[in-house]
Structure formats: C-alpha cells, structure tokens
Scaffold this active site. Structure first.
Site, short mmCIF file in Angstrom:
data_model
loop_
_atom_site.label_atom_id
_atom_site.label_comp_id
_atom_site.label_asym_id
_atom_site.label_seq_id
_atom_site.Cartn_x
_atom_site.Cartn_y
_atom_site.Cartn_z
N GLY A 100 0.79 -1.22 0.00
CA GLY A 100 0.00 0.00 0.00
C GLY A 100 0.83 1.28 0.00
N HIS A 101 0.22 2.30 -0.56
CA HIS A 101 0.73 3.67 -0.44
C HIS A 101 -0.39 4.63 -0.81
CE1 HIS A 101 1.01 3.46 -4.77
NE2 HIS A 101 1.96 2.53 -4.73
N ALA A 102 -0.15 5.89 -0.54
CA ALA A 102 -1.10 6.94 -0.95
C ALA A 102 -0.30 8.02 -1.66
CB ALA A 102 -1.81 7.51 0.27
#
Ligand code: TYD
Length: 134
Positions: free
Chosen positions: A51-53
């Site tokens: 995950g990342h944003a």
C-alpha cells in the site's frame, strides 16, 4: 457525488462481434486531465503490491485483462474492489491509501495518473497517512 470520492466509473462500450472497444477521454470519463499512463504486467498469480497513498496524484485503475482486488482506505475504513472487466475503472482521489492483491496470473493493470512521476508524492507509511487524514 463529488469528484473527491473513490468510485467505480463505467466506460463506454462499443459491442462488436470483431471484438469490443472501450475508450477514455481525460476530463470526461475520468475527472482529471491525464498526464501519465503506466501499466503493470507479467504479474504472477496471487501476487500483491504494498500500500501507499499520493499527496497530489489522482488516478484511475482498469483491469485491462485478468483480475485483481484494489483495497482502499480514505481514512474512514477499508473497502475492497474486485476488478475484472476492462470497461470499469476505479477512480481514486489524492490521499487515498491503496494496495492491490489477489492478482490472477498475467493480469494487466492500466493506471492513468493526473501527475508526472514524483517519488516525493508517495506516502508509504500507513500511520503517517492516518495522521495526515485527521
Ligand atoms: P511504485 O509506484 O513504487 O510501485 P509499487 O508501489 O506498486 O511497488 O513503482 C515501482 C517502481 O517503478 C519504482 O522504482 C518507481 C518506478 N516508476 C517509475 O519510474 N515511473 C512511474 O511512472 C511509476 C509508476 C513507477
């Protein structure tokens, strides 16, 4: 519904016995101007991507072939989208945590992005992301 919400967008579909056709126009079918396009391919079955944003980047993800799940968190909880049709895309506004898992073998992810590639735009720490969403 405002443009700031993650959502599935159905794309135009021209049905044809020679093979169906779909298309995307920046600023029309996706709520941003397309600056960059990349794709993820040769994916082994069962693979996942951490995950990342993004601080600024908006994006639109399509399962061009195969299938996978996009798991998102906008700060209010987790939602899972199963992507398996090339005429549906998932719009993600900036500041949406996302990971991709459950890849079928040889799936292909097409990603349309609103920005140039910028490593500094990534938030890779989920705790930091949650703090920033407060
Ligand atoms: P990244 O977005 O970090 O993928 P993931 O978080 O799913 O692992 O991209 C993987 C690598 O590809 C990273 O080293 C940066 C590079 N990359 C580019 O050079 N340009 C791009 O437009 C993208 C999306 C990635």
């Amino acid at each position: 519904m405002t443009t700031s919400q993650a959502r599935i967008i159905e794309l135009p579909k021209i049905l044809d016995e020679r093979g169906n056709l779909s298309f995307i126009e920046g600023g029309n079918h996706v709520p941003f101007n397309i600056r960059r396009t990349y794709w993820i391919y040769d994916v082994p079955g069962g693979m996942f991507r951490h995950g990342h944003a993004f601080r600024k980047q908006e994006e639109f993800l399509i399962a061009l072939s195969g299938s996978f799940d996009v798991v998102i968190d906008d700060g209010t909880g987790e939602k899972r989208y199963h992507m398996s049709r090339s005429y549906y895309g998932l719009y993600l506004p900036a500041m949406t945590w996302r990971s991709i898992d459950n890849f079928a073998t040889n799936s292909m992810v097409l990603v349309l992005s609103s920005t140039d590639y910028d490593p500094d735009d990534y938030i890779r720490d989920f705790e930091l992301f949650k703090q920033m969403k407060l």
